[in-house]
Design a protein around this motif. Structure first.
Motif, PDB file in Angstrom:
ATOM      1  N   ALA A 188       0.823  -1.207   0.000  1.00 48.95           N
ATOM      2  CA  ALA A 188       0.000   0.000   0.000  1.00 48.95           C
ATOM      3  C   ALA A 188       0.862   1.264   0.000  1.00 48.95           C
ATOM      4  CB  ALA A 188      -0.926  -0.018   1.211  1.00 48.95           C
ATOM      5  N   GLU A 189       0.211   2.401   0.083  1.00 50.58           N
ATOM      6  CA  GLU A 189       0.843   3.714   0.036  1.00 50.58           C
ATOM      7  C   GLU A 189       2.078   3.761   0.934  1.00 50.58           C
ATOM      8  OE1 GLU A 189       1.261   7.600  -1.282  1.00 50.58           O
ATOM      9  OE2 GLU A 189      -0.392   6.283  -1.860  1.00 50.58           O
ATOM     10  N   GLY A 190       3.218   4.116   0.332  1.00 53.92           N
ATOM     11  CA  GLY A 190       4.454   4.239   1.093  1.00 53.92           C
ATOM     12  C   GLY A 190       5.186   2.933   1.326  1.00 53.92           C
ATOM     13  N   GLY A 191       4.607   1.820   0.928  1.00 48.13           N
ATOM     14  CA  GLY A 191       5.221   0.529   1.175  1.00 48.13           C
ATOM     15  C   GLY A 191       6.044   0.039   0.003  1.00 48.13           C
ATOM     16  N   ILE A 241      -0.574  -0.831  -4.736  1.00 47.50           N
ATOM     17  CA  ILE A 241      -1.537   0.256  -4.905  1.00 47.50           C
ATOM     18  C   ILE A 241      -0.970   1.539  -4.320  1.00 47.50           C
ATOM     19  CG2 ILE A 241      -3.517  -1.299  -4.890  1.00 47.50           C
ATOM     20  CD1 ILE A 241      -4.059  -0.519  -2.022  1.00 47.50           C
ATOM     21  N   GLY A 242      -1.589   2.677  -4.659  1.00 42.09           N
ATOM     22  CA  GLY A 242      -1.080   3.957  -4.188  1.00 42.09           C
ATOM     23  C   GLY A 242       0.320   4.199  -4.726  1.00 42.09           C
ATOM     24  N   GLU A 292      -3.052   1.945  -9.671  1.00 41.13           N
ATOM     25  CA  GLU A 292      -2.978   3.347  -9.257  1.00 41.13           C
ATOM     26  C   GLU A 292      -1.642   3.949  -9.690  1.00 41.13           C
ATOM     27  OE1 GLU A 292      -4.074   3.006  -5.100  1.00 41.13           O
ATOM     28  OE2 GLU A 292      -6.196   3.102  -5.627  1.00 41.13           O
ATOM     29  N   ASN A 293      -0.831   4.468  -8.756  1.00 37.87           N
ATOM     30  CA  ASN A 293       0.441   5.096  -9.135  1.00 37.87           C
ATOM     31  C   ASN A 293       1.630   4.244  -8.738  1.00 37.87           C
ATOM     32  OD1 ASN A 293      -0.642   7.643 -10.188  1.00 37.87           O
ATOM     33  ND2 ASN A 293      -1.275   8.016  -8.075  1.00 37.87           N
ATOM     34  N   SER A 294       1.424   2.972  -8.581  1.00 36.24           N
ATOM     35  CA  SER A 294       2.491   2.086  -8.137  1.00 36.24           C
ATOM     36  C   SER A 294       3.396   1.681  -9.296  1.00 36.24           C
ATOM     37  CB  SER A 294       1.894   0.831  -7.496  1.00 36.24           C
ATOM     38  OG  SER A 294       1.247   0.046  -8.489  1.00 36.24           O
ATOM     39  N   SER A 295       4.486   1.014  -8.933  1.00 39.12           N
ATOM     40  CA  SER A 295       5.367   0.421  -9.943  1.00 39.12           C
ATOM     41  C   SER A 295       5.744  -0.979  -9.497  1.00 39.12           C
ATOM     42  CB  SER A 295       6.631   1.272 -10.143  1.00 39.12           C
ATOM     43  OG  SER A 295       7.395   1.313  -8.948  1.00 39.12           O
ATOM     44  N   ALA A 296       5.990  -1.839 -10.471  1.00 42.66           N
ATOM     45  CA  ALA A 296       6.416  -3.204 -10.186  1.00 42.66           C
ATOM     46  C   ALA A 296       7.442  -3.620 -11.215  1.00 42.66           C
ATOM     47  CB  ALA A 296       5.221  -4.156 -10.197  1.00 42.66           C
TER      48      ALA A 296
END
Length: 543
Positions: free
Chosen positions: A55-58, A79-80, A107-111
């Motif tokens: 999640a956000e910030g992780g 996500i996030g 969302e605005n994540s990257s992988a």
């Protein structure tokens, strides 16, 4: 071949649930609850996990994990503003059926997946997905068969991969595909671009094989915002997905090519005599909500995807794949589903009834859907003559019902999925006066004991308009045994034998066979099409 399960998942309540629960932080990762990550986590040793939500910030970094690897029995979501990195590791997703688990950058994540040995059980569709504004990079990794799916405004880059890849492009997404396979003879791909609503496309793909460069949309197209750039790839075939309110011209496509056209069907329709056209000089496919024109073109396979609340009748057609989705209601009659397009199934809350048809591929019912077969044949893929790897499966809370249907494939169950089987073998030439034994099967199968605990009832109904007479009933499965003895009927009147299965949740599955009168008079009535969500199957089906 084409699988929209992940697309539907991404728009489901699961995303909302992720956003709510991710306000808390936990370092636990038991398989019966999601591992929610909001800080930096690094994994360097083999591990078994369930659902993962970064999640956000992780961030999650899986690096240099040896055998048996990082084993995931769930989804891996970013996500996030978050990041996932799978690097130089053995990665195993433990899916058991199509679309069960996936890797998603939303969302605005990257992988990033790089240098990995990435495994999914054979014969199970699994997707690596970019969604929203997500960014997914997949490089220098070995796969078996997986899907690469870009949606929304996301970007997906896949380079120097070994394996077989079904590539799906939707919405306004973009994709780069380079050097697949990395090693000669170690894989291939096929790309599903989308003809989106309001767009016009003239499509003339090159022959399958090694393609030095290709891009979509083709020059001169209008209304297409998605983009794919392909270089130095081995292409197996050229599929294309067509939305409602669009215009597609397939031009100058020889019979040496391999073209699959998939129709997204959010609107009600009647499809007749589709498939087997061969090479045609000039033909407009009769669809009321879009225009598909063939000009000196040959189409190998048509796939259909009823969606939304569409009511779709499919009659006298040769198709590669049908997957009913969302709340659609589908009636299939006298069709051949030859497996060239992929598989056959139902998802979400859809309800599909199949009569007098032949299906030669995997059959799956998932989510809360109902899939019924009457007087049909379920055969394996041509490359699987024993049927060992061709599945006939019910998963989640779905119902899969086979009445007077022969199956030469392998039954598979998951979750609380239910398979119901009813069959009445040899019938008398007319309703009998003297005792006549009725042999057959009446059985319910589920891994959930509450679902499997049920009953069955065999009745005769004399026409016209008489009450049903119970011939036999029971609470134990009967498999290829004596069901009842029928006697004292009126041979001058046609009768219907109705076999009802009722599961432990009080859901009824009904199949029937008609016995003509001694004068050959048939019974009145026709099978009912499912128009609203019901779990009762058609009440009559002539044979």
């Amino acid at each position: 071949m084409h699988n929209l399960v992940m697309r539907n998942l991404l728009t489901s309540a699961f995303v909302s649930t992720c956003l709510v629960v991710c306000g808390s932080t936990t370092s636990g990762h038991a398989q019966d609850e999601p591992w929610i990550i909001t800080d930096a986590q690094i994994v360097t040793e083999p591990m078994e996990v369930g659902d993962i939500i970064v999640a956000e910030g992780g961030s999650l970094r899986v690096v240099d994990v040896p055998e048996p690897g990082f084993q995931i029995s769930g989804h891996l979501w970013a996500i996030g503003e978050s990041r996932v990195e799978l690097v130089n590791s053995v990665i195993q997703f433990m899916s058991t059926y199509h679309g069960q688990y996936g890797l998603v950058s939303a969302e605005n994540s990257s992988a990033e997946v790089t240098g990995c040995d990435y495994r999914v059980p054979n014969g199970v569709q699994h997707a690596l997905v970019s969604h929203g504004n997500g960014d997914l990079q997949v490089t220098d990794t070995d796969f078996g068969f997986v899907q690469l799916l870009a949606m929304g405004d996301s970007r997906l880059v896949a380079e120097r991969l070994n394996g077989d890849f079904e590539v799906l492009l939707m919405d306004q997404s973009s994709m780069v595909l380079n050097d697949i396979p990395r090693d000669p003879g170690s894989g291939q791909l096929w790309v599903w671009p989308e003809v989106t609503p309001g767009s016009e496309v003239v499509y003339s793909p090159p022959l399958p094989g090694f393609v030095d460069a290709w891009e979509y949309p083709p020059e001169g197209s209008t209304g297409i915002e998605q983009r794919v750039d392909l270089a130095r790839c081995e292409v197996m075939l050229w599929p294309i997905l067509v939305d409602a309110d669009s215009k597609l011209t397939l031009r100058d496509i020889t019979e040496d090519n391999w073209i699959v056209v998939g129709l997204l069907m959010p609107n009600s329709a009647v499809i007749r005599n589709l498939g087997g056209e061969g090479l045609v000089e000039d033909l407009q496919i009769p669809l009321h909500d879009r225009m598909i024109q063939l000009e000196n073109a040959s189409i190998d396979t048509w796939n259909l995807y009823p969606q939304a609340h569409a009511q779709v009748d499919i009659i006298d057609s040769i198709l590669g794949e049908i997957i009913s989705e969302q709340n659609s209601r589908v009636w299939v009659e006298r069709c051949l589903i030859d497996g060239n397009g992929g598989w056959f199934g139902s998802r979400e809350d859809s309800h599909m009834v199949v009569h007098d048809s032949v299906v030669t591929c995997t059959v799956e019912a998932g989510n809360q859907s109902t899939l019924e077969f009457h007087n049909s044949q379920i055969l394996p893929y041509e490359v699987d003559p024993t049927g060992e790897f061709t599945r006939f499966g019910a998963f989640d809370d779905a119902i899969l019902f086979a009445h007077q249907t022969t199956m030469e494939t392998t039954a598979v169950l998951g979750g609380s999925g239910l398979i119901g089987v009813s069959f009445v073998a040899e019938l008398p030439p007319s309703p009998p006066v003297t005792p006549f034994p009725l042999y057959g099967s009446a059985a319910l199968f589920s891994l959930d004991p509450k679902v499997a605990e049920g009953s069955w009832m065999l009745e005769s109904i004399e026409h016209p308009g008489t009450d049903a007479q119970v011939l036999a009933e029971g609470s134990e499965n009967v498999e290829s045994g004596l069901l009842a003895t029928w006697a004292n009927a009126n041979p001058a009147q046609p009768s219907t034998l109705r076999l009802t299965l009722t599961d432990g949740l009080s859901r009824s599955l009904i199949g029937s066979r008609v016995v003509r009168s001694e004068n050959g008079e048939p019974a009145d009535g026709h099978a009912r099409r499912p128009r609203k969500k019901k779990l009762r199957l058609p009440g009559s089906s002539s044979e």
